[in-house]
Scaffold this active site. Sequence first.
Site, PDB file in Angstrom:
ATOM      1  N   PRO A  81       0.848  -1.192   0.000  1.00  0.00           N
ATOM      2  CA  PRO A  81       0.000   0.000   0.000  1.00  0.00           C
ATOM      3  C   PRO A  81       0.891   1.253   0.000  1.00  0.00           C
ATOM      4  O   PRO A  81       1.944   1.262   0.630  1.00  0.00           O
ATOM      5  CB  PRO A  81      -0.794  -0.112   1.305  1.00  0.00           C
ATOM      6  CG  PRO A  81      -0.048  -1.070   2.161  1.00  0.00           C
ATOM      7  CD  PRO A  81       0.785  -1.942   1.259  1.00  0.00           C
ATOM      8  N   GLY A  83       2.096   5.052   0.762  1.00  0.00           N
ATOM      9  CA  GLY A  83       1.946   6.120   1.767  1.00  0.00           C
ATOM     10  C   GLY A  83       1.449   5.625   3.102  1.00  0.00           C
ATOM     11  O   GLY A  83       0.843   6.374   3.869  1.00  0.00           O
ATOM     12  N   GLY A  85       3.494   3.934   5.406  1.00  0.00           N
ATOM     13  CA  GLY A  85       4.582   3.600   6.328  1.00  0.00           C
ATOM     14  C   GLY A  85       5.137   2.219   6.094  1.00  0.00           C
ATOM     15  O   GLY A  85       5.828   1.667   6.953  1.00  0.00           O
ATOM     16  N   SER A  88       6.957   1.859   0.682  1.00  0.00           N
ATOM     17  CA  SER A  88       6.713   1.639  -0.756  1.00  0.00           C
ATOM     18  C   SER A  88       7.698   2.435  -1.622  1.00  0.00           C
ATOM     19  O   SER A  88       8.172   1.925  -2.647  1.00  0.00           O
ATOM     20  CB  SER A  88       5.266   1.981  -1.125  1.00  0.00           C
ATOM     21  OG  SER A  88       5.005   3.343  -0.878  1.00  0.00           O
ATOM     22  N   ASP A 132      14.496   2.964   5.628  1.00  0.00           N
ATOM     23  CA  ASP A 132      13.600   2.220   4.740  1.00  0.00           C
ATOM     24  C   ASP A 132      14.366   1.505   3.642  1.00  0.00           C
ATOM     25  O   ASP A 132      14.160   0.320   3.381  1.00  0.00           O
ATOM     26  CB  ASP A 132      12.583   3.162   4.073  1.00  0.00           C
ATOM     27  CG  ASP A 132      11.543   3.675   5.037  1.00  0.00           C
ATOM     28  OD1 ASP A 132      11.794   3.602   6.248  1.00  0.00           O
ATOM     29  OD2 ASP A 132      10.495   4.147   4.576  1.00  0.00           O
TER      30      ASP A 132
HETATM   31  O1  PMV Z   1       8.526   6.343   5.367  1.00  0.00           O
HETATM   32  P1  PMV Z   1       7.824   6.077   6.650  1.00  0.00           P
HETATM   33  O2  PMV Z   1       6.483   6.685   6.779  1.00  0.00           O
HETATM   34  O3  PMV Z   1       7.868   4.628   7.036  1.00  0.00           O
HETATM   35  O4  PMV Z   1       8.659   6.837   7.830  1.00  0.00           O
HETATM   36  C1  PMV Z   1      10.003   6.632   7.980  1.00  0.00           C
HETATM   37  C2  PMV Z   1      10.389   6.731   9.405  1.00  0.00           C
HETATM   38  C3  PMV Z   1      10.751   8.100   9.945  1.00  0.00           C
HETATM   39  O5  PMV Z   1      11.614   7.829  11.058  1.00  0.00           O
HETATM   40  C4  PMV Z   1       9.522   8.825  10.461  1.00  0.00           C
HETATM   41  C5  PMV Z   1      11.459   8.999   8.941  1.00  0.00           C
HETATM   42  C6  PMV Z   1      12.850   8.542   8.563  1.00  0.00           C
HETATM   43  O6  PMV Z   1      13.374   9.116   7.594  1.00  0.00           O
HETATM   44  O7  PMV Z   1      13.431   7.670   9.244  1.00  0.00           O
END
Ligand code: PMV
Length: 290
Positions: A81, A83, A85, A88, A132
């Site tokens: 999905p 946006g 978290g 993606s 990520d």
């Molecule tokens: O991309 P997301 O929504 O999974 O957020 C990443 C995690 C944060 O710590 C909020 C931002 C980051 O750059 O680490």
Amino acid sequence: MRDQATGTAPGKLILAGEHAVVYGHPAVAVAVNRGTTVQLRRRPGPTRVERAILHDARLHEAMLALLPPEGVGVHIESSLPVGRGMGSSAALAIALARAWFTLQGQEPDFQQLHEAGFKVERVFHGNPSGIDHAVAAIEGAVRYRNLPDGPEIEPLTVPSLELVVLDSGLAGDTRLLVQRVRDQRLVLQPVIAEIGALAERFIEALEMSAPPEVLGHMMTENHALLGRLGVSTVNLDRLARFALDAGAHGAKLAGAGGGGVVIALVDDPELLLRAAGKAGVPAFSVTVGG
Ligand code: PMV
């Protein structure tokens, strides 16, 4: 010369430490069994996204962070999905980087892949911590620290965990939420430090294969701290409460917040999935680690 190439990469869930990771604290994230595939084909004319699941204005710019302006057609498929978290954009970045290196007949090492993925991620997220796409590149679990001299990335062995993902139905804006926390950083410093300390304890517990009750309790604690950071919402709090009432060991929002998903640690995903089905909450299960 190859005329087509494919790259894949998994999505991720942050089990502990989001937001605090931006400021050098450790966080732990795991790859999930959903992801993104990018197929590249040489074509005459301008580089173009020919098929995509997501229609984001930044998509073309993101492709051009790695690809030349001429000569490549891009097909994107994803089971993640957008946006929510679940990483993606990072999965897209790493899948694209893998496909692009392959198309050129190169085999990147981790560092090259991570750096290439970062160029794409920055188009979507500004200045992300990099957690990520570290997970997407490692395709496993990582302990991640975003240090001034570069990231410290440690692959982790995580016991098999059953998670149920409850979808708020809303996309969270990572860039905006990270900025909002940054703007109030001085005031929020103690909460950020508490999240970092909790993430460290969570990692130790994972490494000692602590029982799910212990891990779950820490996840719920992490959710409360994210609430104090101002990134949870009434809806996310409700979803976390719903999961706990349905017998989950723990629940937290995962990712930047503001929308996105809540993850719940369970013994039997079916019980929570059935409760979610009855309540009309979109949900699915993922197994991580193991
Ligand atoms: O991309 P997301 O929504 O999974 O957020 C990443 C995690 C944060 O710590 C909020 C931002 C980051 O750059 O680490």
